[in-house]
Design a protein around this motif. Sequence first.
Motif, PDB file in Angstrom:
ATOM      1  N   VAL A   1       2.328  11.365 -11.620  1.00 19.36           N
ATOM      2  CA  VAL A   1       1.127  10.819 -11.997  1.00 19.36           C
ATOM      3  C   VAL A   1      -0.082  11.690 -11.275  1.00 19.36           C
ATOM      4  O   VAL A   1      -1.383  11.492 -11.571  1.00 19.36           O
ATOM      5  N   ASN A   2       0.215  12.638 -10.600  1.00 20.81           N
ATOM      6  CA  ASN A   2      -0.895  13.584  -9.792  1.00 20.81           C
ATOM      7  C   ASN A   2      -1.342  14.578 -11.035  1.00 20.81           C
ATOM      8  O   ASN A   2      -2.491  15.066 -10.876  1.00 20.81           O
ATOM      9  N   GLU A   3      -0.816  14.244 -12.126  1.00 21.92           N
ATOM     10  CA  GLU A   3      -1.396  15.236 -13.344  1.00 21.92           C
ATOM     11  C   GLU A   3      -2.624  14.578 -13.846  1.00 21.92           C
ATOM     12  O   GLU A   3      -3.784  15.203 -14.211  1.00 21.92           O
ATOM     13  N   GLU A   4      -2.830  13.082 -13.599  1.00 26.66           N
ATOM     14  CA  GLU A   4      -4.084  12.396 -13.673  1.00 26.66           C
ATOM     15  C   GLU A   4      -4.880  12.564 -12.425  1.00 26.66           C
ATOM     16  O   GLU A   4      -6.199  12.401 -12.649  1.00 26.66           O
ATOM     17  N   ILE A   5      -4.316  12.148 -11.411  1.00 23.25           N
ATOM     18  CA  ILE A   5      -5.118  12.301 -10.114  1.00 23.25           C
ATOM     19  C   ILE A   5      -5.778  13.632  -9.844  1.00 23.25           C
ATOM     20  O   ILE A   5      -6.814  13.614  -9.258  1.00 23.25           O
ATOM     21  N   LYS A   6      -4.945  14.757  -9.848  1.00 19.43           N
ATOM     22  CA  LYS A   6      -5.254  15.914  -9.418  1.00 19.43           C
ATOM     23  C   LYS A   6      -5.653  15.937  -8.054  1.00 19.43           C
ATOM     24  O   LYS A   6      -6.359  16.534  -7.406  1.00 19.43           O
ATOM     25  N   LEU A   7      -4.810  15.327  -7.252  1.00 17.13           N
ATOM     26  CA  LEU A   7      -4.740  15.309  -5.653  1.00 17.13           C
ATOM     27  C   LEU A   7      -4.395  16.653  -5.039  1.00 17.13           C
ATOM     28  O   LEU A   7      -3.502  17.222  -5.692  1.00 17.13           O
ATOM     29  N   SER A   8      -5.110  17.283  -4.150  1.00 16.14           N
ATOM     30  CA  SER A   8      -4.816  18.558  -3.612  1.00 16.14           C
ATOM     31  C   SER A   8      -4.141  18.233  -2.171  1.00 16.14           C
ATOM     32  O   SER A   8      -4.366  17.110  -1.675  1.00 16.14           O
ATOM     33  N   LYS A   9      -3.378  19.135  -1.741  1.00 18.49           N
ATOM     34  CA  LYS A   9      -2.763  18.896  -0.333  1.00 18.49           C
ATOM     35  C   LYS A   9      -3.969  18.556   0.731  1.00 18.49           C
ATOM     36  O   LYS A   9      -3.585  17.743   1.498  1.00 18.49           O
ATOM     37  N   LYS A  10      -4.986  19.466   0.755  1.00 13.74           N
ATOM     38  CA  LYS A  10      -5.755  19.284   1.683  1.00 13.74           C
ATOM     39  C   LYS A  10      -6.494  18.095   1.528  1.00 13.74           C
ATOM     40  O   LYS A  10      -6.653  17.153   2.517  1.00 13.74           O
ATOM     41  N   GLU A  11      -6.761  17.455   0.413  1.00 16.32           N
ATOM     42  CA  GLU A  11      -7.462  16.102   0.460  1.00 16.32           C
ATOM     43  C   GLU A  11      -6.150  15.212   0.547  1.00 16.32           C
ATOM     44  O   GLU A  11      -6.673  14.030   1.539  1.00 16.32           O
ATOM     45  N   ALA A  12      -5.191  15.270   0.470  1.00 16.11           N
ATOM     46  CA  ALA A  12      -4.019  14.150   0.721  1.00 16.11           C
ATOM     47  C   ALA A  12      -3.768  14.119   2.283  1.00 16.11           C
ATOM     48  O   ALA A  12      -3.870  12.934   2.968  1.00 16.11           O
ATOM     49  N   LEU A  13      -3.959  15.455   2.956  1.00 15.97           N
ATOM     50  CA  LEU A  13      -3.716  15.166   4.431  1.00 15.97           C
ATOM     51  C   LEU A  13      -5.061  14.933   5.207  1.00 15.97           C
ATOM     52  O   LEU A  13      -5.247  14.055   6.277  1.00 15.97           O
ATOM     53  N   GLN A  14      -6.212  15.261   4.748  1.00 18.91           N
ATOM     54  CA  GLN A  14      -7.508  14.598   5.247  1.00 18.91           C
ATOM     55  C   GLN A  14      -7.622  13.016   4.972  1.00 18.91           C
ATOM     56  O   GLN A  14      -8.416  12.567   5.950  1.00 18.91           O
ATOM     57  N   ASN A  15      -7.029  12.501   4.199  1.00 21.63           N
ATOM     58  CA  ASN A  15      -7.124  10.886   3.792  1.00 21.63           C
ATOM     59  C   ASN A  15      -5.934  10.411   4.172  1.00 21.63           C
ATOM     60  O   ASN A  15      -5.443   9.451   3.494  1.00 21.63           O
ATOM     61  N   THR A  16      -5.100  10.771   5.050  1.00 23.68           N
ATOM     62  CA  THR A  16      -3.932  10.066   5.510  1.00 23.68           C
ATOM     63  C   THR A  16      -4.302   9.018   6.737  1.00 23.68           C
ATOM     64  O   THR A  16      -4.884   9.637   7.339  1.00 23.68           O
TER      65      THR A  16
ATOM     66  N   GLY B   1       1.041  -1.208   0.141  1.00 26.10           N
ATOM     67  CA  GLY B   1       0.221  -0.060  -0.076  1.00 26.10           C
ATOM     68  C   GLY B   1       0.761   1.191  -0.109  1.00 26.10           C
ATOM     69  O   GLY B   1       1.948   1.264   0.331  1.00 26.10           O
ATOM     70  N   ILE B   2       0.160   2.460  -0.366  1.00 24.71           N
ATOM     71  CA  ILE B   2       0.624   3.867  -0.063  1.00 24.71           C
ATOM     72  C   ILE B   2      -0.023   4.432   0.962  1.00 24.71           C
ATOM     73  O   ILE B   2      -1.458   4.347   0.984  1.00 24.71           O
ATOM     74  N   TYR B   3       0.450   4.781   1.959  1.00 24.10           N
ATOM     75  CA  TYR B   3      -0.188   5.172   3.373  1.00 24.10           C
ATOM     76  C   TYR B   3       0.156   6.692   3.541  1.00 24.10           C
ATOM     77  O   TYR B   3      -0.358   7.008   4.589  1.00 24.10           O
ATOM     78  N   GLU B   4       1.028   7.358   2.751  1.00 25.09           N
ATOM     79  CA  GLU B   4       1.040   9.019   2.810  1.00 25.09           C
ATOM     80  C   GLU B   4       0.672   9.449   1.496  1.00 25.09           C
ATOM     81  O   GLU B   4       1.613   9.762   0.543  1.00 25.09           O
ATOM     82  N   PRO B   5      -0.591   9.720   1.445  1.00 30.91           N
ATOM     83  CA  PRO B   5      -0.969  10.191   0.132  1.00 30.91           C
ATOM     84  C   PRO B   5      -0.378  11.628  -0.259  1.00 30.91           C
ATOM     85  O   PRO B   5      -0.087  12.008  -1.393  1.00 30.91           O
ATOM     86  N   GLU B   6       0.359  12.339   0.783  1.00 34.31           N
ATOM     87  CA  GLU B   6       0.915  13.668   0.169  1.00 34.31           C
ATOM     88  C   GLU B   6       2.000  13.469  -0.804  1.00 34.31           C
ATOM     89  O   GLU B   6       2.516  14.329  -1.179  1.00 34.31           O
ATOM     90  N   ILE B   7       2.768  12.150  -0.527  1.00 33.21           N
ATOM     91  CA  ILE B   7       3.706  11.994  -1.601  1.00 33.21           C
ATOM     92  C   ILE B   7       3.321  12.176  -3.044  1.00 33.21           C
ATOM     93  O   ILE B   7       4.024  12.653  -3.904  1.00 33.21           O
ATOM     94  N   VAL B   8       2.154  11.733  -3.136  1.00 32.24           N
ATOM     95  CA  VAL B   8       1.512  11.884  -4.546  1.00 32.24           C
ATOM     96  C   VAL B   8       1.582  13.330  -5.259  1.00 32.24           C
ATOM     97  O   VAL B   8       1.751  13.478  -6.454  1.00 32.24           O
ATOM     98  N   LEU B   9       1.593  14.271  -4.235  1.00 32.46           N
ATOM     99  CA  LEU B   9       1.565  15.742  -4.820  1.00 32.46           C
ATOM    100  C   LEU B   9       2.946  16.045  -5.594  1.00 32.46           C
ATOM    101  O   LEU B   9       3.077  17.055  -6.208  1.00 32.46           O
ATOM    102  N   ASN B  10       4.092  15.122  -5.292  1.00 29.01           N
ATOM    103  CA  ASN B  10       5.452  15.430  -5.919  1.00 29.01           C
ATOM    104  C   ASN B  10       5.408  14.601  -7.056  1.00 29.01           C
ATOM    105  O   ASN B  10       6.574  14.459  -7.640  1.00 29.01           O
ATOM    106  N   LEU B  11       4.470  13.780  -7.594  1.00 31.49           N
ATOM    107  CA  LEU B  11       4.664  12.685  -8.706  1.00 31.49           C
ATOM    108  C   LEU B  11       3.806  13.173  -9.974  1.00 31.49           C
ATOM    109  O   LEU B  11       3.170  13.743  -9.716  1.00 31.49           O
TER     110      LEU B  11
END
Length: 286
Positions: free
Chosen positions: A195-210, A183-193
């Motif tokens: 692949v986030n061009e497809e996911i469009k994860l925000s920092k707020k969403e990443a932190l709320q869903n850690t 698994g991936i358990y720190e979604p905040e990492i995705v903000l730097n990848l």
Amino acid sequence: MPYNWKKLSQKDLEKNYNPRESVSNFSTYIEKYKNLGKKSRKDLPCILDVSYGNSPLQKVDIFGNKNLKNANVHIFIHGGYWRALDKSDHSQLAKPFVTEGILYFSVNHELCPNVSLSDIVRQVTNAIIWIYNNCKKFGGNPNKISISGHSAGAHLCAMILSSDWSKFNIPIDIIKGAVLISGIYEPEIVLNLSVNEEIKLSKKEALQNTPTNPSINIPNILMCVGGEEPEGWIEQTKMYTKKIIHNCNNLDFSILNNENHFSLMVSFASPENKFVKKMINMAENI
């Protein structure tokens, strides 16, 4: 010294946390397990695309023999970094459970960026509630539910484990066991990848869903990751295992030799796989 992903270069971030970058022939594995899934839907007793919500992808596939009564229930959540793949690509994972008389549900959800990660967590939560309320119709026991997930699906399992079920008017101990696969358990990492061009994860969403610690002690949790995966990805499982170790009566951590992120979804179709046997044993004895 703890592994610190924040100090990695962009290249090393991609290598460690973008599974498709770390496995050069990933598409070969995906094609293989999609074909296995297709065959499994032909060979196994199943009811496909049962709705648990209003949107098109809020559906479950149900695998199990027609004469089941009061059977233990297992629920699987697929990966794909919340933005790809489908439950149908993973039908092969049902085989070992069906063979042992376990009622198996494979869950779909809407995908990013059409919905947010918070929306996906809510949808998966609704799927669990629907299965709890309806599994008896298919021969299942709602008091004997275990879950598993792969990759982003393991993250969603971790979010499920930290849910406060009391507000949904169902037992707080609805989940009796869990298997979190690579698994991936720190979604905040995705903000730097990339692949986030497809996911469009925000920092707020990443932190709320850690994922936080499980809301109650979970009787059984199995954690695993492939031995061929990058150091950073393996560290995700180690980190989350350490985080929850005091919230589980029986926690098992495994690094699976000669397995990468995608080969696991081929290997786990076999009832003879050693880790699959652990999964079945857990699902049978909750």
